[in-house]
Design an enzyme around this catalytic site. Structure first.
Site, PDB file in Angstrom:
ATOM      1  N   LYS A  83      37.823  18.740  38.456  1.00 12.40           N
ATOM      2  CA  LYS A  83      37.946  18.850  36.895  1.00 12.40           C
ATOM      3  C   LYS A  83      38.508  20.194  36.525  1.00 12.40           C
ATOM      4  CE  LYS A  83      36.035  15.891  33.544  1.00 12.40           C
ATOM      5  NZ  LYS A  83      34.608  15.030  32.924  1.00 12.40           N
TER       6      LYS A  83
HETATM    7  O1  G3P Z   1      33.556  13.654  30.944  1.00 16.50           O
HETATM    8  C1  G3P Z   1      33.841  13.845  29.336  1.00 16.50           C
HETATM    9  C2  G3P Z   1      34.099  12.834  28.043  1.00 16.50           C
HETATM   10  O2  G3P Z   1      33.667  11.141  28.554  1.00 16.50           O
HETATM   11  C3  G3P Z   1      33.402  13.407  27.127  1.00 16.50           C
HETATM   12  O3  G3P Z   1      32.851  12.553  26.623  1.00 16.50           O
HETATM   13  O4  G3P Z   1      31.324  11.432  24.101  1.00 16.50           O
HETATM   14  O5  G3P Z   1      31.696  13.862  25.172  1.00 16.50           O
HETATM   15  O6  G3P Z   1      33.700  12.671  24.133  1.00 16.50           O
HETATM   16  P1  G3P Z   1      32.190  12.440  24.137  1.00 16.50           P
END
Ligand code: G3P
Length: 220
Positions: A83
């Site tokens: 990633k």
């Molecule tokens: O994997 C990255 C992403 O899904 C992060 O989500 O909730 O931290 O915006 P969030």
């Protein structure tokens, strides 16, 4: 639509795998920080639970650093996907990792243009963050729909991965918007399973079943 779990928590990943709905896993430094321990060990274990793509995020800012981290993670298991956050250096790293046959997931995408560039550089997975756009009063799902359409129109190899999912409605909307994958927190996956009428119905069936058996036993 494939469903990935957005977590570094082994118990959650095992549970989703037992439900038969787990197609892969995404992790990031913040999710890793929640569980701690060795990131390599966590990735190794996750890759024994699922044969689907498992995203391991690099944190270096420079291209050589990204490449070194990416090559390291790629050696952990064949289903590791590296990633890389969208940036000028990130694009170069994605392109060079693709040349080496290492699959990448371009993360922190907030526009369809960023996704298009990531796909051109050779990313296998394109991760627009839906929830974080919603948080700033923009419709994150528009990016998913636009990018899925761009990928389809131009026959690009990459898959659109709806990330930053916050609720069950996001999952339905991502599926309808043409996301190839959505990565979800475990809690949202549980919310997708349950419905008050389903839970109420199960309880009523149990009650009626017990009453019928009691009546049959009383009759002899
Ligand atoms: O994997 C990255 C992403 O899904 C992060 O989500 O909730 O931290 O915006 P969030």
């Amino acid at each position: 639509m494939k469903i990935f779990l957005d977590t570094a928590d082994i118990d959650e990943i095992r549970q989703a795998a037992r439900w038969g709905v787990l197609d892969g896993v995404t992790t990031n430094p913040s999710l890793y920080a929640k569980v701690g321990g060795s990131y390599d060990d966590i990735l190794r274990e996750v890759c024994t639970i699922t044969s689907g793509p498992v995203s391991a995020e690099v944190v270096a800012d420079d291209v050589e650093g990204m490449l070194a981290e990416g090559r390291h993670y790629a050696k952990i298991a064949p289903n590791i996907v590296v990633k890389v956050a969208m940036s000028e250096n990130g694009l170069e790293a994605i392109s060079r990792l693709a040349d080496e046959g290492i699959r990448t997931n371009c993360t922190l995408l907030f526009t369809a243009n960023q996704g298009l560039l990531a796909a051109k550089a050779g990313a296998s997975l394109l991760s627009p963050f839906v929830g974080r756009l919603d948080d700033i009063n923009q419709d994150g799902m528009i990016v998913i729909r636009d990018l899925a359409e761009i990928v389809a129109i131009h026959g690009l190899e990459a898959e659109v991965l709806a990330a930053s999912i916050r609720n069950p409605l996001h999952m339905t909307q991502a599926a309808l918007a043409g996301a190839h994958i959505a990565t979800t927190p475990f809690k949202v996956l549980q919310q997708m399973i349950h419905h008050p009428l389903t839970d109420k119905g199960i309880a009523q069936f149990k009650k009626d079943w017990a009453a019928a058996n009691e009546a049959a036993a009383a009759k002899g």
